[in-house]
Motif scaffolding. Structure first.
Motif, PDB file in Angstrom:
ATOM      1  N   LEU A  25       0.822  -1.205   0.000  1.00 39.10           N
ATOM      2  CA  LEU A  25       0.000   0.000   0.000  1.00 39.10           C
ATOM      3  C   LEU A  25       0.861   1.261   0.000  1.00 39.10           C
ATOM      4  O   LEU A  25       1.684   1.468   0.885  1.00 39.10           O
ATOM      5  N   VAL A  27       0.404   5.378  -0.015  1.00 37.83           N
ATOM      6  CA  VAL A  27      -0.616   6.382   0.271  1.00 37.83           C
ATOM      7  C   VAL A  27      -0.088   7.770  -0.065  1.00 37.83           C
ATOM      8  O   VAL A  27       0.965   8.185   0.424  1.00 37.83           O
ATOM      9  N   LEU A 311      -6.617   3.769  -6.178  1.00 39.05           N
ATOM     10  CA  LEU A 311      -7.788   4.248  -5.440  1.00 39.05           C
ATOM     11  C   LEU A 311      -7.660   5.763  -5.282  1.00 39.05           C
ATOM     12  O   LEU A 311      -6.873   6.238  -4.455  1.00 39.05           O
ATOM     13  N   ASP A 312      -8.402   6.495  -6.074  1.00 35.59           N
ATOM     14  CA  ASP A 312      -8.291   7.951  -6.062  1.00 35.59           C
ATOM     15  C   ASP A 312      -9.397   8.574  -5.223  1.00 35.59           C
ATOM     16  O   ASP A 312     -10.540   8.694  -5.668  1.00 35.59           O
ATOM     17  N   CYS A 323     -14.570   1.021   4.221  1.00 40.62           N
ATOM     18  CA  CYS A 323     -13.136   1.275   4.084  1.00 40.62           C
ATOM     19  C   CYS A 323     -12.321   0.117   4.636  1.00 40.62           C
ATOM     20  O   CYS A 323     -11.358  -0.350   4.009  1.00 40.62           O
ATOM     21  N   LEU A 327      -9.781  -2.267   2.421  1.00 42.06           N
ATOM     22  CA  LEU A 327      -8.355  -2.367   2.728  1.00 42.06           C
ATOM     23  C   LEU A 327      -7.940  -3.781   3.110  1.00 42.06           C
ATOM     24  O   LEU A 327      -6.828  -4.219   2.795  1.00 42.06           O
ATOM     25  N   THR A 335      -1.057  -1.218  -4.263  1.00 42.42           N
ATOM     26  CA  THR A 335      -2.135  -0.236  -4.290  1.00 42.42           C
ATOM     27  C   THR A 335      -1.565   1.165  -4.144  1.00 42.42           C
ATOM     28  O   THR A 335      -0.689   1.404  -3.310  1.00 42.42           O
ATOM     29  N   LEU A 337      -3.012   4.785  -3.323  1.00 44.37           N
ATOM     30  CA  LEU A 337      -4.220   5.376  -2.756  1.00 44.37           C
ATOM     31  C   LEU A 337      -3.996   6.858  -2.497  1.00 44.37           C
ATOM     32  O   LEU A 337      -2.959   7.256  -1.977  1.00 44.37           O
ATOM     33  N   THR A 338      -4.971   7.687  -2.863  1.00 43.23           N
ATOM     34  CA  THR A 338      -4.873   9.120  -2.575  1.00 43.23           C
ATOM     35  C   THR A 338      -5.947   9.523  -1.574  1.00 43.23           C
ATOM     36  O   THR A 338      -7.015   8.911  -1.505  1.00 43.23           O
ATOM     37  N   SER A 348       1.894   0.760   5.398  1.00 42.92           N
ATOM     38  CA  SER A 348       1.876   1.508   4.144  1.00 42.92           C
ATOM     39  C   SER A 348       3.110   2.398   4.029  1.00 42.92           C
ATOM     40  O   SER A 348       3.768   2.710   5.032  1.00 42.92           O
TER      41      SER A 348
END
Length: 361
Positions: A25, A27, A311-312, A323, A327, A335, A337-338, A348
């Motif tokens: 992940l 982020v 994942l935006d 959520c 996850l 992944t 993710l924003t 992450s």
């Protein structure tokens, strides 16, 4: 499949930035309008050759620059892939794969595969059939170049048939001219429909199981393709040809083609309720989430490895329970993710995005 490195030059609000991603992940955290979506847009561009936000590629270039570059280094089971896209305000874009320029956009598909999930995709269940057809076509094109080229050919033939329908004043003459287009449209359209049916069958089986887990077995999700069905491509061809023939008078009256894969849709039902018309917002969002998670498994089955998951700003649109479910289902997928924040207890790599600058925390 893992993205190791992304380089941006004069892309949107990035002048020159390099980011190295880790497994698992990743982020990207920052306030709104700092460049988080621009960054994942660039990655997705290298997967499908176009932006999901605009059809005007000039808008992707920093407003006071003439050229921009995106470069992605991806590690796959079969070896490393380097995709580089050069954009210009005055010239055609150039796409290179491992240093070699490609001549057709279809050659890009399959080099880097991604499942892209944004707040717009949460509307996938309740919005227009166009959105669901686009969903099918992007996935199938990434898995099959043949499908992508069939899609392009179908659109060209469809445009010719529609032109004849629109411009014809003599119906008798028009009907004889339509025979040629009916034949060609049926041949290519049957291949598209058959591929979509097979994909939807796989999608339904996987999404059904995922949705059952997400809802603790309280909901039964069913996804079906609304187009013509058949045991094989030839069977679909015969049915599509007959449908085009039957619709001739109607099509001449309206001036466009009313049957075919360009009119088909996905029907999404939960506990025997059509979610598009009668589903609650929670059901629609959970179903969209199930579809996206099912995409990952289909890619794994088809190509032998998971795609990248993007994942935006999705978590801000889901409640805490959804959520957590999301996850917990993506631990084995790289992944990106924003979001404006991330407070969940999952391992992450975090980056801060501020006005087109990337800082690893």
């Amino acid at each position: 499949m893992k993205i190791k490195r992304l380089e941006l030059q004069n892309f949107r609000n990035y002048e020159h930035q390099i980011i190295e991603f880790n497994d698992g992940l990743n982020v990207l955290i920052g306030k709104n309008a700092q460049g988080k979506t621009n960054l994942v847009e660039a990655i997705n561009f290298c997967c499908i050759g176009k932006s999901h936000r605009t059809s005007k590629e000039r808008e992707l270039i920093n407003f006071d620059k003439e050229k921009a570059k995106i470069k992605v280094v991806c590690e796959k089971v079969a070896g490393e892939k380097v995709v580089e896209i050069l954009l210009s305000k005055t010239e055609k874009k150039i796409i290179r794969i491992n240093g070699m320029s490609i001549l057709r956009i279809g050659e890009l598909f399959g080099n880097i595969n991604a499942v892209f999930f944004s707040p717009d995709d949460l509307k996938l269940v309740k919005e227009s059939p166009v959105d669901r057809r686009k969903f099918l076509d992007i996935d199938l094109s990434q898995m099959s170049k043949v499908y992508f080229y069939n899609l392009l050919r179908y659109e060209k033939i469809l445009a010719q048939r529609n032109k004849l329908l629109k411009d014809s004043f003599d119906k008798t003459t028009a009907k004889s001219g339509l025979d040629v287009w009916n034949e060609q449209l049926s041949q290519v359209g049957a291949k598209i429909i058959f591929a979509r049916h097979n994909f939807t069958c796989n999608l339904n089986a996987i999404a059904h199981d995922i949705h059952s887990r997400l809802t603790d077995k309280a909901e039964n999700l069913q996804i079906t393709y609304t187009g013509l069905d058949g045991a094989n491509v030839d069977d679909v061809y015969r049915k599509l040809y007959a449908a085009l023939e039957e619709a001739t008078d109607k099509d001449l009256s309206l001036g466009y083609t009313t049957v075919g894969p360009h009119r088909d849709d996905l029907k999404i039902v939960c506990n025997e309720i059509d979610l598009r018309s009668f589903g609650s917002q929670g059901q629609q969002r959970t179903s969209a989430l199930s579809l996206k998670l099912a995409e990952l498994e289909i890619f794994k089955d088809e190509i032998g490895e998971y795609p990248i998951l993007i994942l935006d700003d999705v978590l801000s649109e889901l409640d805490d329970a959804r959520c957590q479910k999301l996850l917990s289902n993506i631990s084995n997928v790289q992944t990106i993710l924003t979001g404006t924040s991330f407070s969940y207890p999952y391992k992450s790599t975090k980056f801060t995005i501020q006005n087109g600058k990337i800082i690893q925390n």
